[in-house]
Design a protein around this motif. Structure first.
Motif, PDB file in Angstrom:
ATOM      1  N   GLY A 199     -25.474  14.994  -4.829  1.00  0.00           N
ATOM      2  CA  GLY A 199     -25.498  13.993  -4.311  1.00  0.00           C
ATOM      3  C   GLY A 199     -25.871  12.766  -5.721  1.00  0.00           C
ATOM      4  O   GLY A 199     -25.163  12.143  -5.072  1.00  0.00           O
ATOM      5  N   LEU A 200     -27.016  13.200  -6.534  1.00  0.00           N
ATOM      6  CA  LEU A 200     -27.227  12.067  -7.356  1.00  0.00           C
ATOM      7  C   LEU A 200     -26.356  11.456  -7.975  1.00  0.00           C
ATOM      8  O   LEU A 200     -26.042  10.429  -8.478  1.00  0.00           O
ATOM      9  N   ALA A 201     -26.133  12.611  -8.548  1.00  0.00           N
ATOM     10  CA  ALA A 201     -24.597  12.402  -9.764  1.00  0.00           C
ATOM     11  C   ALA A 201     -23.723  11.474  -9.288  1.00  0.00           C
ATOM     12  O   ALA A 201     -23.260  10.404 -10.031  1.00  0.00           O
ATOM     13  N   THR A 202     -23.333  11.488  -7.792  1.00  0.00           N
ATOM     14  CA  THR A 202     -22.173  10.900  -7.718  1.00  0.00           C
ATOM     15  C   THR A 202     -22.666   9.294  -6.714  1.00  0.00           C
ATOM     16  O   THR A 202     -21.322   8.340  -6.265  1.00  0.00           O
ATOM     17  N   ALA A 203     -23.509   9.295  -6.164  1.00  0.00           N
ATOM     18  CA  ALA A 203     -24.864   8.194  -6.133  1.00  0.00           C
ATOM     19  C   ALA A 203     -24.833   7.192  -6.789  1.00  0.00           C
ATOM     20  O   ALA A 203     -26.045   6.232  -6.318  1.00  0.00           O
ATOM     21  N   ARG A 204     -25.015   7.192  -8.247  1.00  0.00           N
ATOM     22  CA  ARG A 204     -24.904   6.538  -9.032  1.00  0.00           C
ATOM     23  C   ARG A 204     -24.541   5.409  -9.386  1.00  0.00           C
ATOM     24  O   ARG A 204     -24.935   3.910  -9.526  1.00  0.00           O
TER      25      ARG A 204
ATOM     26  N   HIS B  15     -34.131   8.559  -1.141  1.00  0.00           N
ATOM     27  CA  HIS B  15     -33.531   9.353   0.512  1.00  0.00           C
ATOM     28  C   HIS B  15     -32.202  10.221   0.131  1.00  0.00           C
ATOM     29  O   HIS B  15     -31.958  11.162   0.926  1.00  0.00           O
ATOM     30  N   LEU B  16     -31.627   9.545  -0.873  1.00  0.00           N
ATOM     31  CA  LEU B  16     -29.656  10.349  -1.058  1.00  0.00           C
ATOM     32  C   LEU B  16     -30.531  12.156  -1.247  1.00  0.00           C
ATOM     33  O   LEU B  16     -29.273  13.023  -0.626  1.00  0.00           O
ATOM     34  N   ASP B  17     -30.623  11.747  -2.088  1.00  0.00           N
ATOM     35  CA  ASP B  17     -31.551  13.281  -2.256  1.00  0.00           C
ATOM     36  C   ASP B  17     -31.817  14.443  -1.682  1.00  0.00           C
ATOM     37  O   ASP B  17     -31.486  15.461  -1.301  1.00  0.00           O
TER      38      ASP B  17
ATOM     39  N   LEU C  86     -31.524  12.986   1.885  1.00  0.00           N
ATOM     40  CA  LEU C  86     -31.030  13.128   3.486  1.00  0.00           C
ATOM     41  C   LEU C  86     -28.652  13.839   3.012  1.00  0.00           C
ATOM     42  O   LEU C  86     -28.184  13.783   4.110  1.00  0.00           O
ATOM     43  N   GLY C  87     -28.879  14.620   2.083  1.00  0.00           N
ATOM     44  CA  GLY C  87     -27.614  14.458   1.867  1.00  0.00           C
ATOM     45  C   GLY C  87     -26.903  12.226   1.698  1.00  0.00           C
ATOM     46  O   GLY C  87     -27.671  11.890   1.193  1.00  0.00           O
ATOM     47  N   LYS C  88     -25.011  12.965   0.781  1.00  0.00           N
ATOM     48  CA  LYS C  88     -24.934  11.740   0.051  1.00  0.00           C
ATOM     49  C   LYS C  88     -24.550  10.768   1.512  1.00  0.00           C
ATOM     50  O   LYS C  88     -23.716   9.729   1.692  1.00  0.00           O
ATOM     51  N   LYS C  89     -24.995  10.301   3.021  1.00  0.00           N
ATOM     52  CA  LYS C  89     -24.393  10.324   4.105  1.00  0.00           C
ATOM     53  C   LYS C  89     -25.136   8.603   3.884  1.00  0.00           C
ATOM     54  O   LYS C  89     -26.413   8.231   4.734  1.00  0.00           O
ATOM     55  N   CYS C  90     -24.606   7.430   3.361  1.00  0.00           N
ATOM     56  CA  CYS C  90     -25.131   6.261   3.252  1.00  0.00           C
ATOM     57  C   CYS C  90     -25.400   5.855   5.164  1.00  0.00           C
ATOM     58  O   CYS C  90     -25.907   5.075   5.691  1.00  0.00           O
ATOM     59  N   THR C  91     -23.902   6.226   6.167  1.00  0.00           N
ATOM     60  CA  THR C  91     -24.233   6.040   7.169  1.00  0.00           C
ATOM     61  C   THR C  91     -25.695   6.271   8.001  1.00  0.00           C
ATOM     62  O   THR C  91     -25.967   5.994   9.113  1.00  0.00           O
ATOM     63  N   LEU C  92     -26.135   7.263   7.681  1.00  0.00           N
ATOM     64  CA  LEU C  92     -27.042   7.674   8.736  1.00  0.00           C
ATOM     65  C   LEU C  92     -28.255   6.248   8.378  1.00  0.00           C
ATOM     66  O   LEU C  92     -29.025   6.474   9.737  1.00  0.00           O
ATOM     67  N   CYS C  93     -28.148   5.463   7.661  1.00  0.00           N
ATOM     68  CA  CYS C  93     -29.018   4.567   7.436  1.00  0.00           C
ATOM     69  C   CYS C  93     -28.294   2.406   7.267  1.00  0.00           C
ATOM     70  O   CYS C  93     -28.878   1.983   8.795  1.00  0.00           O
ATOM     71  N   HIS C  94     -27.408   2.787   7.086  1.00  0.00           N
ATOM     72  CA  HIS C  94     -25.728   2.108   6.826  1.00  0.00           C
ATOM     73  C   HIS C  94     -25.124   1.667   8.244  1.00  0.00           C
ATOM     74  O   HIS C  94     -24.656   2.425   8.293  1.00  0.00           O
ATOM     75  N   ASN C  95     -24.573   0.597   9.047  1.00  0.00           N
ATOM     76  CA  ASN C  95     -26.134   0.183   9.274  1.00  0.00           C
ATOM     77  C   ASN C  95     -26.631  -0.252  10.385  1.00  0.00           C
ATOM     78  O   ASN C  95     -27.003  -1.745  10.955  1.00  0.00           O
ATOM     79  N   ARG C  96     -26.672   1.175  10.706  1.00  0.00           N
ATOM     80  CA  ARG C  96     -27.366   1.020  12.188  1.00  0.00           C
ATOM     81  C   ARG C  96     -28.958   0.909  12.037  1.00  0.00           C
ATOM     82  O   ARG C  96     -29.750   0.397  12.695  1.00  0.00           O
TER      83      ARG C  96
END
Ligand code: HEC
Ligand code: HEC
Ligand code: HEC
Ligand code: HEC
Ligand code: HEC
Length: 180
Positions: free
Chosen positions: A17-22, A45-47, A49-59
């Motif tokens: 998750g981290l390596a690809t979200a850098r 947080h990404l670590d 929750l997983g690489k799920k931007c949509t958990l927070c953005h833009n809800r």
């Protein structure tokens, strides 16, 4: 394989998750006048929750920061902003640990005979913010009245606890608080 390559391959395997979200910045600094800035860490947080931007953005948070209103702690207690998860079920509640999000620093009181230092962190390990703010101290040196040692001996300000019972007394131990 070179050592660097091996290391990055290992990092990639262990922390996918981290390596690809850098490519996004880790820290977002949120200015809060009443407490000093809060630093939100994307990587933590990404670590978790997983690489799920949509958990927070833009809800929950708009990616365009100017589109987000200024949230209060009461909004969060009602489930908005950080409170969407920091509710005591999915993650620690906002009332559980203020200093997890609002880091504090040592406060120096200018005193002619020798400055006095208040070590915040020693106290936040034992107390919650609300044990002192805002009943005993307003969290702002300009708004907070100044106290004399006589007032403290009578139980005001530091003397609320430093009475020789709850904590060492203000009637001696001068050099535990003062540079003297
Ligand atoms: C746990 C919630 C959460 C997750 C998951 C999350 N973000 Fe964010 N993001 C935030 C918060 C909070 C802010 C700051 C909002 C504000 O203060 O206005 C932010 C801000 C941003 C910003 C604006 C930064 C700036 O300085 O302007 C970008 C870009 C961003 N996020 C991208 C992402 C991407 C891409 C992902 C997925 C890889 C992601 N975020 C996942 C919570 C999250
Ligand atoms: C999960 C992280 C988090 C925790 C825990 C947290 N806060 Fe906050 N707090 C924030 C963020 C982020 C903001 C700024 C929100 C904004 O500007 O949109 C904020 C804003 C504030 C503000 C200014 C807005 C207002 O409500 O008046 C105060 C004061 C405050 N926090 C105090 C506290 C206290 C006291 C605690 C513990 C009881 C606490 N916070 C716990 C993240 C947190
Ligand atoms: C044992 C008492 C005590 C506790 C607990 C405590 N504080 Fe403080 N805080 C103080 C005192 C004393 C000051 C300085 C007041 C003054 O300047 O007159 C202060 C000042 C502050 C300031 C202003 C800093 C500045 O530079 O002006 C902030 C922000 C603050 N506290 C936040 C917090 C937060 C957040 C917590 C909880 C994590 C917390 N405090 C817990 C006693 C406490
Ligand atoms: C628990 C910490 C603490 C201890 C112990 C303490 N002080 Fe203080 N003292 C302070 C703080 C904090 C201030 C500044 C308060 C303010 O400005 O609101 C202060 C202010 C003062 C002042 C200026 C105000 C006044 O009363 O004239 C003097 C002088 C002083 N201290 C002397 C002493 C002496 C002498 C001792 C030992 C007998 C002592 N202090 C013990 C924390 C302490
Ligand atoms: C809510 C209670 C409370 C208040 C208010 C409070 N203290 Fe303390 N403080 C404690 C306790 C409890 C300890 C640890 C017990 C002990 O050492 O006797 C402590 C420890 C300390 C220590 C020793 C830190 C160390 O490294 O061991 C210093 C210095 C100190 N306080 C300064 C202050 C000053 C200055 C103020 C006022 C600005 C203040 N405290 C207000 C409860 C409080």
């Amino acid at each position: 394989m070179s050592r660097t390559l091996l290391l990055s391959a290992l990092t990639f395997l262990l922390l996918p998750g981290l390596a690809t979200a850098r490519w996004i910045d880790d820290i977002v600094k949120i200015d809060v006048e009443a407490t000093g800035p809060v630093e939100f860490s994307h990587y933590n947080h990404l670590d978790a929750l997983g690489k799920k931007c949509t958990l927070c953005h833009n809800r929950v948070f708009n990616i365009v920061r100017s589109k987000n209103p200024e949230f209060t702690m009461d909004d969060m207690r009602k489930g908005k902003a950080c409170g969407a998860r920091h509710n005591g079920k999915k993650a620690f509640a906002v009332d559980d640990d203020c200093s997890a999000c609002h880091p504090t620093h040592d406060i120096v009181f200018a005193v002619e005979d020798g400055d006095a230092t208040f070590p915040h962190s020693v106290h936040t390990e034992m107390y919650g913010c609300a044990d002192c703010h805002t009943d005993i101290f307003i969290p702002d040196q300009k708004k907070n009245p100044r106290f004399t040692m006589d007032q403290m001996s009578e139980g005001e300000a530091c003397g609320a606890c430093h009475d020789g019972d709850t904590a060492f007394s203000v009637d001696d131990n001068c050099d535990t608080c003062h540079d003297m």
